[in-house]
Design an enzyme around this catalytic site. Sequence first.
Site, PDB file in Angstrom:
ATOM      1  N   LEU A 113      10.240 -20.923  -5.216  1.00 34.78           N
ATOM      2  CA  LEU A 113       9.660 -19.213  -5.212  1.00 34.78           C
ATOM      3  C   LEU A 113       8.736 -20.020  -5.619  1.00 34.78           C
ATOM      4  CD1 LEU A 113       9.334 -17.375  -2.302  1.00 34.78           C
ATOM      5  CD2 LEU A 113       9.621 -16.242  -5.120  1.00 34.78           C
ATOM      6  N   HIS A 134       2.152   3.140  -9.055  1.00 31.58           N
ATOM      7  CA  HIS A 134       2.185   2.013  -9.300  1.00 31.58           C
ATOM      8  C   HIS A 134       2.985   1.509 -10.313  1.00 31.58           C
ATOM      9  CE1 HIS A 134      -1.766   2.776  -7.305  1.00 31.58           C
ATOM     10  NE2 HIS A 134      -2.138   3.238  -8.400  1.00 31.58           N
ATOM     11  N   ASP A 147       0.939  -1.446  -0.112  1.00 32.74           N
ATOM     12  CA  ASP A 147      -0.040  -0.559   0.250  1.00 32.74           C
ATOM     13  C   ASP A 147       0.881   1.184  -0.024  1.00 32.74           C
ATOM     14  OD1 ASP A 147      -2.714   1.488  -0.050  1.00 32.74           O
ATOM     15  OD2 ASP A 147      -2.432   1.237   2.048  1.00 32.74           O
TER      16      ASP A 147
HETATM   17  C1  IPE Z   1      -5.658  -2.319  -0.781  1.00 35.24           C
HETATM   18  O1  IPE Z   1      -5.362  -1.164  -0.792  1.00 35.24           O
HETATM   19  C2  IPE Z   1      -5.572  -2.910  -1.557  1.00 35.24           C
HETATM   20  C3  IPE Z   1      -4.120  -3.703  -2.506  1.00 35.24           C
HETATM   21  C4  IPE Z   1      -3.278  -3.540  -2.095  1.00 35.24           C
HETATM   22  C5  IPE Z   1      -4.138  -3.890  -3.439  1.00 35.24           C
HETATM   23  P1  IPE Z   1      -6.218  -0.010  -0.768  1.00 35.24           P
HETATM   24  O2  IPE Z   1      -5.892   0.946  -0.527  1.00 35.24           O
HETATM   25  O3  IPE Z   1      -7.139  -0.275  -1.759  1.00 35.24           O
HETATM   26  O4  IPE Z   1      -6.745  -0.659   1.056  1.00 35.24           O
HETATM   27  P2  IPE Z   1      -7.737   0.827   1.853  1.00 35.24           P
HETATM   28  O5  IPE Z   1      -9.309   1.194   1.161  1.00 35.24           O
HETATM   29  O6  IPE Z   1      -6.563   1.812   2.310  1.00 35.24           O
HETATM   30  O7  IPE Z   1      -8.018  -0.042   2.830  1.00 35.24           O
HETATM   31  C1  IPE Z   2      -1.780   0.779  -3.403  1.00 34.14           C
HETATM   32  O1  IPE Z   2      -1.309   1.771  -2.865  1.00 34.14           O
HETATM   33  C2  IPE Z   2      -1.726  -0.139  -4.610  1.00 34.14           C
HETATM   34  C3  IPE Z   2      -3.443  -0.818  -4.732  1.00 34.14           C
HETATM   35  C4  IPE Z   2      -3.922  -0.303  -4.393  1.00 34.14           C
HETATM   36  C5  IPE Z   2      -3.624  -1.307  -6.302  1.00 34.14           C
HETATM   37  P1  IPE Z   2      -2.169   2.847  -3.272  1.00 34.14           P
HETATM   38  O2  IPE Z   2      -3.054   2.974  -5.089  1.00 34.14           O
HETATM   39  O3  IPE Z   2      -3.919   1.560  -2.734  1.00 34.14           O
HETATM   40  O4  IPE Z   2      -1.812   3.745  -3.116  1.00 34.14           O
HETATM   41  P2  IPE Z   2      -2.590   5.012  -1.625  1.00 34.14           P
HETATM   42  O5  IPE Z   2      -3.057   3.461  -0.434  1.00 34.14           O
HETATM   43  O6  IPE Z   2      -3.492   5.404  -2.016  1.00 34.14           O
HETATM   44  O7  IPE Z   2      -1.812   5.900  -1.403  1.00 34.14           O
HETATM   45 MG    MG Z   3      -3.916   1.978  -0.356  1.00 34.63          MG
END
Ligand code: IPE
Ligand code: IPE
Ligand code: MG
Length: 225
Positions: free
Chosen positions: A124, A29, A12
């Site tokens: 792995l 990303h 995240d």
């Molecule tokens: C969790 O992150 C999903 C992934 C890392 C793919 P999100 O950014 O979607 O989660 P929330 O919304 O903060 O819970």
């Molecule tokens: C995690 O990073 C990747 C996915 C959920 C695809 P985020 O896109 O949720 O990044 P933040 O949490 O908004 O910074």
């Molecule tokens: Mg996120």
Amino acid sequence: MNQAKHIAIIMDGNGRWAEMKGKKRVKGHEAGSEVVREITEFCAAHNDIERLTLYAFSTENWKRPRLEVEYLMKLLEKYLKNELETYIKNNIRFEPIGDLRAFSKSLQKTINEVQQKTAHCDGLVQSLALNYGAKDELLRAINNIKCSENDITEEMLLNALDCSHDVDLLIRTGGDHRISNFLLWQLAYAELFFCDTLWPDFSSKELEKIIKEFKKIERRFGGLK
Ligand code: IPE
Ligand code: IPE
Ligand code: MG
């Protein structure tokens, strides 16, 4: 000493990383996908680690703006196509989890191809959670169990889940302390590590430190030491 045989990561913080740099979220990303490569190669080189499960796209992530979702789909397809060689070179087996039926035919084809072409690899296992939600996984599993007379056993459920392996170590980057619908069954006795580092800044060095801490923990599984 504990062994981190199965590591799961909620990757995240990509969007915030980009925004802090004055860039578009999608740039986060892109940078995040480089870290996926680094962490996967690190785990592949580590004999103790058998399985790495990475949360890449949740069943809830469809709620994001269409352009971000489209970008993530393209990035995933590009990543898998580019990585095939790396998977094979490092003896990594690719095993997706999640409901892949929601993806385009072309993306599904790429996912299946990489899975088939790495099926012989016995190092792995890198599992990408794609259109994955633990509630969805449990519901699909229960609905798939043809069970008219007998009660559902743990073994039957395990066989029907996308991922039938307990997690030893769960890491969430990005500073939030929540599970966000990831691997609810498999996390039952996992050790949980939350770090503030945004995923594009995460590194194998930080993972190594976390593993070191994990090894010191006394895991009791409900028993006594
Ligand atoms: C969790 O992150 C999903 C992934 C890392 C793919 P999100 O950014 O979607 O989660 P929330 O919304 O903060 O819970
Ligand atoms: C995690 O990073 C990747 C996915 C959920 C695809 P985020 O896109 O949720 O990044 P933040 O949490 O908004 O910074
Ligand atoms: Mg996120």
